[in-house]
Write a protein that holds these residues in place. Structure first.
Motif, mmCIF file in Angstrom:
data_model
loop_
_atom_site.group_PDB
_atom_site.id
_atom_site.type_symbol
_atom_site.label_atom_id
_atom_site.label_comp_id
_atom_site.label_asym_id
_atom_site.label_seq_id
_atom_site.Cartn_x
_atom_site.Cartn_y
_atom_site.Cartn_z
ATOM 1 N N ALA A 181 4.782 -23.839 -22.919
ATOM 2 C CA ALA A 181 4.665 -24.532 -21.690
ATOM 3 C C ALA A 181 5.001 -25.529 -21.067
ATOM 4 O O ALA A 181 5.093 -25.460 -19.911
ATOM 5 N N THR A 182 5.253 -26.140 -22.545
ATOM 6 C CA THR A 182 6.903 -26.896 -21.780
ATOM 7 C C THR A 182 7.450 -26.318 -21.146
ATOM 8 O O THR A 182 8.032 -27.040 -20.801
ATOM 9 N N ILE A 183 8.306 -25.821 -21.844
ATOM 10 C CA ILE A 183 9.527 -25.059 -21.278
ATOM 11 C C ILE A 183 9.493 -24.129 -20.132
ATOM 12 O O ILE A 183 9.970 -24.537 -19.250
ATOM 13 N N GLU A 184 8.721 -23.629 -20.110
ATOM 14 C CA GLU A 184 7.487 -23.459 -18.533
ATOM 15 C C GLU A 184 7.547 -24.132 -17.664
ATOM 16 O O GLU A 184 7.433 -23.192 -16.858
ATOM 17 N N SER A 185 7.186 -25.446 -18.295
ATOM 18 C CA SER A 185 6.984 -25.719 -16.792
ATOM 19 C C SER A 185 7.993 -26.568 -16.111
ATOM 20 O O SER A 185 8.077 -27.167 -15.073
ATOM 21 N N GLY A 186 9.013 -26.622 -16.535
ATOM 22 C CA GLY A 186 10.167 -26.597 -15.925
ATOM 23 C C GLY A 186 10.518 -28.472 -16.304
ATOM 24 O O GLY A 186 11.275 -29.023 -15.749
ATOM 25 N N SER A 187 9.605 -29.351 -16.510
ATOM 26 C CA SER A 187 9.424 -30.749 -17.174
ATOM 27 C C SER A 187 10.823 -31.112 -17.697
ATOM 28 O O SER A 187 11.491 -32.034 -16.893
ATOM 29 N N TYR A 188 11.089 -30.717 -18.572
ATOM 30 C CA TYR A 188 12.672 -31.620 -19.330
ATOM 31 C C TYR A 188 13.587 -30.435 -18.471
ATOM 32 O O TYR A 188 14.761 -31.444 -18.272
ATOM 33 N N ALA A 189 13.388 -29.758 -18.030
ATOM 34 C CA ALA A 189 15.133 -29.580 -17.024
ATOM 35 C C ALA A 189 15.041 -30.332 -15.773
ATOM 36 O O ALA A 189 15.960 -31.145 -15.531
ATOM 37 N N ARG A 190 13.898 -30.799 -15.262
ATOM 38 C CA ARG A 190 14.067 -31.406 -13.513
ATOM 39 C C ARG A 190 14.148 -32.787 -13.897
ATOM 40 O O ARG A 190 14.760 -33.763 -13.410
ATOM 41 N N SER A 191 13.508 -33.322 -15.275
ATOM 42 C CA SER A 191 14.128 -34.809 -15.988
ATOM 43 C C SER A 191 15.599 -34.868 -16.074
ATOM 44 O O SER A 191 16.565 -36.370 -15.673
ATOM 45 N N LEU A 192 16.383 -34.368 -16.685
ATOM 46 C CA LEU A 192 17.538 -34.085 -17.485
ATOM 47 C C LEU A 192 18.467 -33.652 -16.167
ATOM 48 O O LEU A 192 19.563 -35.213 -15.314
#
Length: 280
Positions: A133-144
Motif C-alpha cells: 500500500a505504501t509503495i503503490e501510493s507513491g508517497s515516498y516517490a513524491r516526497s523524495l
C-alpha cells in the motif's frame, strides 16, 4: 462529520497538559512511541492499535482513509494536543486528509524519514522498503522528488517482514532468507541509504543490515518523527514544562495471540495499561 463540526471548540481546549495521540494499524507504531518516550518522557501518550483491522498495508486507499479517520476521531475525543500517524500505509494515503480535518497538528512518518535519508546519502541513491500500500501510493516517490531533483530512489515492497516481526523471527534463517530475496534488487542498485518504510521493520534492522552490508545507512522514521514533534510542540507552546515520567495508555481494538510479547518487543518496556476498545 463530527471532527469538522467541533474543530474550533476542540482546538481551544488544547494545552500543554493534554496528551499526544498516536495510532497504527497494529503494534508496530510502538517503535515510534518508544522514541517519543525517550525524547519526551514528560509527555503523556495515548496509543491506539487498530488490531481488529490489521494490516492496513493490503487494504484499499478508501478503506485505509476510513479506518484512519475513525482512529483519529477516537483519539480526538480524548482531547489530544497532537496526532502522530505511526503507520506508513496510513501516512501515505490519509495524512493530507487528516491534516485538513483535524484542529490539531498532525505528523506523518514519511517526510521525516525522507529528509533524514537525503541528509545521510553520499551517492544520492536511496532505497525504500515498505508495504504494498505504501509503495503503490507513491508517497515516498513524491516526497523524495519534491525535496531533491538529483537523488535516485528504488522502491521494494517487503510484505513478509510484518508477520516475521510479529512472530519474533528477527534474526533467524527464515528472516535472513526473506531479507536476501527482498533486498537483492535494491542492493544491486548500489544504494548507500535505505529507508525502513514500515514501523515493523526496525525490529528486523539487524538482519537487514547484515544483508545490505556496513556501507549502507538504515533510516528508521521513529527518531526523526520524535524530533519533529518536539520542535512543533515547542513552537506552539504545547511542550510539557516539568520533568516527570508521564503515563502511557494503550488502547487496542482486538487482542492478538502473543500480544504482550509482541508489544513489549516493539515498545522496549512492559505493557502496563492496555484497554480493549471499540472504534466504529
Amino acid at each position: 462529520m463530527e471532527i469538522c463540526s467541533h474543530k474550533n471548540s476542540i482546538a481551544l481546549r488544547q494545552s500543554y497538559t493534554s496528551p499526544i495521540g498516536v495510532f497504527d494499524s497494529g503494534l508496530g507504531g510502538l517503535t515510534v512511541v518508544r522514541e517519543l518516550r525517550r525524547l519526551l518522557p514528560s509527555e503523556e501518550i495515548l496509543y491506539l492499535g487498530d488490531l481488529a483491522h490489521l494490516p492496513y498495508g493490503t487494504k484499499s486507499t478508501d478503506e485505509i482513509r476510513r479506518l484512519s479517520t475513525e482512529c483519529a476521531r477516537f483519539l480526538l475525543k480524548k482531547k489530544i494536543k497532537a496526532l502522530v500517524i505511526a503507520c506508513n500505509s496510513a501516512s501515505s494515503v490519509a495524512f493530507k486528509l487528516l491534516s485538513k480535518m483535524l484542529p490539531i497538528p498532525v505528523l506523518d512518518v514519511i517526510s521525516p524519514a525522507v529528509e533524514t535519508a537525503l541528509a545521510f546519502t553520499r551517492n544520492r541513491r536511496i532505497g525504500v522498503i515498505a508495504t504494498y500500500a505504501t509503495i503503490e501510493s507513491g508517497s515516498y516517490a513524491r516526497s523524495l522528488e519534491a525535496r531533491s531533483s538529483d537523488a535516485e530512489y528504488f522502491l521494494k515492497p517487503c510484505p513478509l517482514f510484518v508477520p516475521l516481526a510479529e512472530e519474533g523471527w528477527l534474526d533467524d534463517v527464515v528472516a535472513l532468507e526473506a531479507a536476501r530475496k527482498y533486498l537483492a534488487p535494491i542492493k544491486k542498485k548500489g544504494v548507500d541509504t535505505l529507508i525502513l518504510g514500515c514501523t515493523h521493520y526496525p525490529l528486523l534492522e539487524k538482519v537487514i543490515a547484515k544483508v545490505m552490508g556496513p556501507s549502507v545507512r538504515l533510516v528508521d522514521s521513529a527518531a526523526p518523527t520524535a524530533f519533529r514533534l518536539k520542535a512543533l510542540l515547542q513552537k506552539k507552546g504545547l511542550l510539557y514544562p516539568r520533568a516527570r515520567r508521564a503515563p502511557l495508555k494503550i488502547f487496542v481494538t482486538d487482542h492478538v495471540r502473543n500480544f504482550a510479547r509482541i508489544g513489549e518487543s516493539f515498545l522496549g518496556e512492559k505493557l502496563k495499561t492496555v484497554k480493549l476498545v471499540k472504534v466504529p
